[in-house]
Design an enzyme around this catalytic site. Structure first.
Site, short mmCIF file in Angstrom:
data_model
loop_
_atom_site.label_atom_id
_atom_site.label_comp_id
_atom_site.label_asym_id
_atom_site.label_seq_id
_atom_site.Cartn_x
_atom_site.Cartn_y
_atom_site.Cartn_z
N CYS A 1 0.85 -1.20 0.00
CA CYS A 1 0.00 0.00 0.00
C CYS A 1 0.88 1.25 0.00
CB CYS A 1 -0.93 -0.02 1.22
SG CYS A 1 -2.04 1.39 1.27
N CYS B 1 -0.43 4.21 1.98
CA CYS B 1 -0.26 4.07 3.43
C CYS B 1 1.21 4.23 3.84
CB CYS B 1 -0.71 2.69 3.88
SG CYS B 1 -2.22 2.09 3.12
N ASP B 2 2.11 3.62 3.09
CA ASP B 2 3.49 3.45 3.58
C ASP B 2 4.54 4.25 2.82
OD1 ASP B 2 2.41 1.67 5.38
OD2 ASP B 2 2.78 -0.08 4.12
C1 LIG Z 1 0.16 -3.35 4.54
C2 LIG Z 1 -1.03 -2.45 4.59
C3 LIG Z 1 -0.90 -1.21 5.15
C4 LIG Z 1 -2.00 -0.34 5.22
N1 LIG Z 1 -1.84 0.88 5.82
C5 LIG Z 1 -2.87 1.73 5.88
C6 LIG Z 1 -2.72 3.02 6.49
O1 LIG Z 1 -1.65 3.39 6.97
N2 LIG Z 1 -3.82 3.84 6.49
C7 LIG Z 1 -5.01 3.49 5.94
O2 LIG Z 1 -5.97 4.27 5.98
N3 LIG Z 1 -5.18 2.28 5.36
C8 LIG Z 1 -4.15 1.39 5.32
N4 LIG Z 1 -4.30 0.17 4.70
C9 LIG Z 1 -5.62 -0.16 4.12
C10 LIG Z 1 -6.60 -0.53 5.23
O3 LIG Z 1 -5.99 -1.45 6.11
C11 LIG Z 1 -7.87 -1.11 4.64
O4 LIG Z 1 -8.43 -0.19 3.74
C12 LIG Z 1 -8.89 -1.42 5.74
O5 LIG Z 1 -8.35 -2.33 6.68
C13 LIG Z 1 -10.17 -2.00 5.16
O6 LIG Z 1 -10.99 -2.37 6.23
P1 LIG Z 1 -12.16 -3.46 6.07
O7 LIG Z 1 -12.74 -3.60 7.41
O8 LIG Z 1 -12.99 -3.11 4.92
O9 LIG Z 1 -11.42 -4.80 5.61
P2 LIG Z 1 -10.23 -5.66 6.28
O10 LIG Z 1 -9.29 -4.81 7.02
O11 LIG Z 1 -9.70 -6.46 5.12
O12 LIG Z 1 -10.97 -6.63 7.31
C14 LIG Z 1 -11.81 -7.66 6.89
C15 LIG Z 1 -11.86 -8.72 7.97
O13 LIG Z 1 -12.82 -9.71 7.58
C16 LIG Z 1 -12.33 -10.99 7.91
N5 LIG Z 1 -13.00 -11.98 7.06
C17 LIG Z 1 -12.84 -12.16 5.71
N6 LIG Z 1 -13.62 -13.14 5.28
C18 LIG Z 1 -14.30 -13.63 6.36
C19 LIG Z 1 -15.24 -14.67 6.54
N7 LIG Z 1 -15.67 -15.42 5.51
N8 LIG Z 1 -15.73 -14.91 7.79
C20 LIG Z 1 -15.30 -14.15 8.84
N9 LIG Z 1 -14.39 -13.15 8.72
C21 LIG Z 1 -13.90 -12.89 7.49
C22 LIG Z 1 -10.83 -10.88 7.65
O14 LIG Z 1 -10.12 -11.89 8.35
C23 LIG Z 1 -10.54 -9.47 8.17
O15 LIG Z 1 -10.20 -9.47 9.53
C24 LIG Z 1 -3.25 -0.73 4.67
C25 LIG Z 1 -3.39 -2.00 4.11
C26 LIG Z 1 -2.30 -2.87 4.07
C27 LIG Z 1 -2.45 -4.25 3.49
#
Ligand SMILES: Cc1cc2nc3c(=O)[nH]c(=O)nc-3n(C[C@H](O)[C@H](O)[C@H](O)COP(=O)(O)OP(=O)(O)OC[C@H]3O[C@@H](n4cnc5c(N)ncnc54)[C@H](O)[C@@H]3O)c2cc1C
Length: 306
Positions: free
Chosen positions: A130, A133-134
Site C-alpha cells: 500500500c 499508506c506506507d
Molecule cells: C500493509 C497495509 C498497510 C496499510 N496501511 C494503511 C494506512 O496506513 N492507512 C489506511 O488508511 N489504510 C491502510 N491500509 C488499508 C486498510 O488497512 C484497509 O483499507 C482497511 O483495513 C479495510 O478495512 P475493512 O474492514 O474493509 O477490511 P479488512 O481490514 O480487510 O478486514 C476484513 C476482515 O474480515 C475478515 N473476514 C474475511 N472473510 C471472512 C469470513 N468469511 N468470515 C469471517 N471473517 C472474514 C478478515 O479476516 C478481516 O479481519 C493498509 C493495508 C495494508 C495491506
C-alpha cells in the site's frame, strides 16, 4: 434471532458493530482470523485523523476494545455464505447456521502476492502492499514498484515525489494502466521503467536491501539496491460465497454506493469489499457507520437520525 450479524472484524466491521450496539441492536461480529483486518499488517498508521502515529496492532486493539466494551459480541468463526429468507437471513458459519434480521458484509480484501523468495520474510520490513499508506516511510530512499496497471502507475508517480529513485518493474512490454498515467510516468526523471521483467527474489538482512530482477526475454538477472518494494499487482475480494444472493461486479466486488445497500433488502456492505474509489481505514470506518444505521433503520422500520 439476532438483529445484526457483521461479517469481518476489520475497521469497517468493528465500526458497524459499535454503531449498531449503541443504537440498541443485538449484534455479533464474526471473524475468521484475528480482529483488526489488514491494519494488523502495517507497522504504523499515520493518516487517521486525531491519531498522530500508532502501530497497526495498537490501532486494531483500540477499536476492538472500544467495540467489545460497549456490548458487541465477537464470534471467532468463519462465515461460509448467506441465504435470503425475506424478513430474515441465514448466515452459514463453520459451526452452523445462525438466524438474523440483517447482515453487514465487511469481509475486506486480500492483497495479491508475488509469491517469490523473501516476500513473506520482509513483509513489514520493506515489502509493502500500500503506497498510499506506507510511501512516507521511504522518503529520500530508492524503492521499487511491481505492477503495470493504474495503481502501480499512480503509486510510481506519488512515490517519485518523495523517494529519490523509483524502479517500476512490470512483466509485459506495455502498461495496462491509463495512457495519461503512462505518459506522466515516462516523463518523470527519477522513475526507471524495467519492462518484460519479473522480481525473482527479495533479499536483505533485517530489512530489504536488494531485489533480483529477471528478464522475460533472455532470462538474465540483475540486482537492484532498494529499501522498499511496493507490490501493486491487485486486490483479491473474497465475495464468491455471496455471489448466488448478492450482485457482484466483474472484479468480484459487492455492488454498492455510499448508501452501503446491496441488491437484497436487509443486507448491507461496508469497507474494502464493495465497489468504491478509495480503500483506506477512514473510508472503511465511514462505511461501517453508514451500513450500521441502514441496518438499525431496517430493524426498527423507522428512520434513525444522527
Ligand atoms: C500493509 C497495509 C498497510 C496499510 N496501511 C494503511 C494506512 O496506513 N492507512 C489506511 O488508511 N489504510 C491502510 N491500509 C488499508 C486498510 O488497512 C484497509 O483499507 C482497511 O483495513 C479495510 O478495512 P475493512 O474492514 O474493509 O477490511 P479488512 O481490514 O480487510 O478486514 C476484513 C476482515 O474480515 C475478515 N473476514 C474475511 N472473510 C471472512 C469470513 N468469511 N468470515 C469471517 N471473517 C472474514 C478478515 O479476516 C478481516 O479481519 C493498509 C493495508 C495494508 C495491506
Amino acid at each position: 434471532m439476532k438483529d445484526l450479524i457483521v461479517i469481518g472484524a476489520g475497521p469497517a466491521g468493528l465500526t458497524a458493530g459499535l454503531y449498531a450496539v449503541r443504537a440498541g441492536l443485538d449484534v455479533s461480529v464474526y471473524e475468521k482470523n484475528v480482529y483488526g483486518g489488514q491494519v494488523t499488517s502495517t507497522p504504523e498508521v499515520e493518516n487517521y485523523p486525531s491519531v498522530q502515529k500508532v502501530s497497526g496492532f495498537e490501532f486494531a486493539n483500540n477499536i476492538y476494545t472500544q467495540t467489545v466494551s460497549q456490548g458487541v459480541k465477537m464470534e471467532f468463526d468463519e462465515v461460509l455464505g448467506i441465504e435470503d429468507r425475506g424478513d430474515h437471513k441465514i448466515v452459514k458459519t463453520s459451526s452452523g447456521d445462525v438466524e438474523t434480521r440483517t447482515v453487514i458484509i465487511a469481509n475486506g480484501v486480500e492483497r495479491r502476492k508475488l509469491g517469490v523468495k523473501g516476500e513473506q520474510e520482509f513483509t513489514m520490513k520493506g515489502v509493502t502492499y500500500c503506497a498510499t499508506c506506507d510511501g512516507a516511510f521511504f522518503k529520500g530512499q530508492d524503492v521499487a514498484i511491481v505492477g503495470g496497471g493504474n495503481t502501480a502507475l499512480e503509486d510510481a508517480l506519488d512515490l517519485s515525489n518523495t523517494s529519490s529513485k523509483v524502479y517500476l518493474i512490470h512483466r509485459g512490454d506495455h502498461f495496462t494502466g491509463q495512457k495519461v498515467l503512462q505518459d506522466a510516468v515516462i516523463a518523470r526523471e527519477n522513475i526507471e521503467i524495467i519492462s518484460n521483467s519479473v522480481v525473482e527474489e527479495i533479499a536483505g538482512d533485517t530489512n530489504v536491501k536488494e531485489i533480483i530482477v529477471k528478464s522475460q526475454i533472455d532470462g538474465s538477472t540483475k540486482s537492484i539496491n532498494v529499501k522498499g518494494v511496493f507490490v501493486a499487482i491487485g486486490l483479491i475480494p473474497n465475495n464468491g460465497m455471496f455471489g448466488d444472493v448478492i450482485d457482484l461486479d466483474k472484479h468480484g466486488y459487492i455492488i454498492s454506493d455510499d448508501s452501503c445497500k446491496t441488491n437484497v433488502e436487509g443486507v448491507y456492505v461496508a469497507g474494502d469489499c464493495r465497489t468504491k474509489f478509495l480503500r483506506q481505514i477512514i473510508t472503511a470506518a465511514s462505511d461501517g457507520a453508514v451500513a450500521s444505521v441502514q441496518a438499525v433503520n431496517y430493524v426498527n422500520q423507522n428512520v434513525v437520525q444522527y
